[in-house]
Scaffold this motif. Structure first.
Motif, PDB file in Angstrom:
ATOM      1  N   UNK A  21       3.221   5.881  -2.984  1.00 54.70           N
ATOM      2  CA  UNK A  21       4.426   6.588  -3.419  1.00 54.70           C
ATOM      3  C   UNK A  21       4.475   6.700  -4.938  1.00 54.70           C
ATOM      4  N   UNK A  22       4.121   5.589  -5.622  1.00 56.85           N
ATOM      5  CA  UNK A  22       4.121   5.606  -7.088  1.00 56.85           C
ATOM      6  C   UNK A  22       3.102   6.614  -7.617  1.00 56.85           C
ATOM      7  N   UNK A  23       1.923   6.694  -6.970  1.00 58.35           N
ATOM      8  CA  UNK A  23       0.892   7.656  -7.396  1.00 58.35           C
ATOM      9  C   UNK A  23       1.386   9.096  -7.210  1.00 58.35           C
ATOM     10  N   UNK A  24       2.068   9.354  -6.071  1.00 63.32           N
ATOM     11  CA  UNK A  24       2.585  10.700  -5.822  1.00 63.32           C
ATOM     12  C   UNK A  24       3.677  11.064  -6.827  1.00 63.32           C
ATOM     13  N   UNK A  25       4.554  10.080  -7.135  1.00 62.34           N
ATOM     14  CA  UNK A  25       5.614  10.334  -8.117  1.00 62.34           C
ATOM     15  C   UNK A  25       5.015  10.614  -9.494  1.00 62.34           C
ATOM     16  N   UNK A  34       0.826  -1.204   0.000  1.00 57.66           N
ATOM     17  CA  UNK A  34       0.000   0.000   0.000  1.00 57.66           C
ATOM     18  C   UNK A  34       0.863   1.257   0.000  1.00 57.66           C
ATOM     19  N   UNK A  35       1.946   1.247   0.779  1.00 55.69           N
ATOM     20  CA  UNK A  35       2.845   2.406   0.837  1.00 55.69           C
ATOM     21  C   UNK A  35       3.518   2.630  -0.514  1.00 55.69           C
ATOM     22  N   UNK A  36       3.980   1.524  -1.123  1.00 58.48           N
ATOM     23  CA  UNK A  36       4.617   1.647  -2.451  1.00 58.48           C
ATOM     24  C   UNK A  36       3.641   2.201  -3.481  1.00 58.48           C
ATOM     25  N   UNK A  75       2.016  11.956 -10.106  1.00 56.42           N
ATOM     26  CA  UNK A  75       1.440  13.303 -10.063  1.00 56.42           C
ATOM     27  C   UNK A  75       2.532  14.369 -10.127  1.00 56.42           C
ATOM     28  N   UNK A  76       3.684  14.090  -9.453  1.00 55.66           N
ATOM     29  CA  UNK A  76       4.787  15.038  -9.468  1.00 55.66           C
ATOM     30  C   UNK A  76       5.337  15.195 -10.881  1.00 55.66           C
ATOM     31  N   UNK A  77       5.464  14.063 -11.615  1.00 55.76           N
ATOM     32  CA  UNK A  77       5.957  14.125 -13.001  1.00 55.76           C
ATOM     33  C   UNK A  77       4.980  14.919 -13.884  1.00 55.76           C
ATOM     34  N   UNK A  78       3.691  14.660 -13.664  1.00 53.04           N
ATOM     35  CA  UNK A  78       2.677  15.374 -14.453  1.00 53.04           C
ATOM     36  C   UNK A  78       2.714  16.876 -14.159  1.00 53.04           C
ATOM     37  N   UNK A  79       2.918  17.230 -12.882  1.00 58.96           N
ATOM     38  CA  UNK A  79       2.988  18.645 -12.504  1.00 58.96           C
ATOM     39  C   UNK A  79       4.205  19.310 -13.142  1.00 58.96           C
ATOM     40  N   UNK A  80       5.334  18.643 -13.121  1.00 60.14           N
ATOM     41  CA  UNK A  80       6.548  19.188 -13.729  1.00 60.14           C
ATOM     42  C   UNK A  80       6.373  19.379 -15.235  1.00 60.14           C
ATOM     43  N   UNK A  81       5.718  18.386 -15.848  1.00 58.29           N
ATOM     44  CA  UNK A  81       5.486  18.473 -17.290  1.00 58.29           C
ATOM     45  C   UNK A  81       4.604  19.684 -17.609  1.00 58.29           C
TER      46      UNK A  81
END
Length: 227
Positions: free
Chosen positions: A207-211, A202-204, A213-219
């Motif tokens: 974390x993958x979902x947050x990463x 569940x933690x992984x 979203x972070x990539x999408x935000x940077x893009x």
């Protein structure tokens, strides 16, 4: 008749003068053995002929003769040690040592909760060959065997009381924990392991979902800069 197996190692035939395996061993009347050269050199440099180990004094310098039987035993041990992969399995930092090895100890391959001791491959064999020992509970090497004992009854902790959330022995289960919800310790351990695995997954996933979203935000930010 089957040949009896004797559990000895080179470390039990050490010269107390050079601290190495005996070479051309000689035995004194007091029962102690030394390398022929080591003892000869020792006596050549001393005015008194005495045993370097127990200090027994000999009025006359004994004639030193090689102990043929002892020499053959050491030869066979050396040959066995060189041909056996276990000769390289000495315990190192962080390893659990065999409680039955003398001298330099081998790495333990199993610990026995019944004997409360750890065994290398050689000294473990009786647990597979002697009927009275076959029922002993063997586990992976454990340096904290005393912690596996019930402080009150000095019995192995084999059960888990879910009511009091504590590890107990069979005697505890029949006395102060009688009527409580109890399971085998291994069953509880496996259940906790599965729960932990599910939590980690569940933690992984989060974390993958947050990463992502972070990539999408940077893009999105980069696209805004370009526009």
């Amino acid at each position: 008749m089957a040949e009896a197996q004797l559990f000895v190692s080179q470390e039990e035939f050490i010269c107390s003068i050079c601290l190495h395996t005996l070479t051309d061993p000689v035995s004194l009347h007091c029962g102690h053995s030394f390398c022929l050269k080591c003892l000869s050199d020792c006596w050549d440099q001393s005015q008194v002929c005495s045993c370097p180990q127990c200090r027994h004094v000999f009025m006359l310098r004994p004639e030193l003769k090689r102990n043929t039987l002892l020499n053959e035993v050491i030869k066979k041990l050396k040959k066995t040690a060189h041909s056996s992969p276990s000769s390289k399995n000495y315990a190192g930092p962080g390893d659990v040592e065999c409680d039955f090895c003398t001298g330099k100890k081998f790495r333990a391959v199993k610990s026995c909760l019944t004997c409360l001791a750890s065994f290398c491959q050689t000294h473990l064999q009786p647990h597979y060959e002697i009927a009275a020992w076959k029922g002993h509970k063997l586990v992976d090497p454990d340096r904290n065997l005393k912690e596996k004992l019930c402080e009150k009854h000095q019995k192995s902790l084999e059960m888990f009381c879910r009511t009091d959330k504590t590890c107990i022995c069979m005697m505890c289960g029949m006395t102060e924990h009688d009527g409580h919800e109890k399971v085998e310790l291994e069953t509880e351990r496996e259940g906790k392991k599965k729960q932990l695995g599910a939590t980690l997954r569940g933690i992984r996933r989060r974390l993958e979902e947050k990463e992502k979203k972070l990539r999408e935000t940077r893009k999105t930010v980069e696209e805004m800069k370009v526009s």
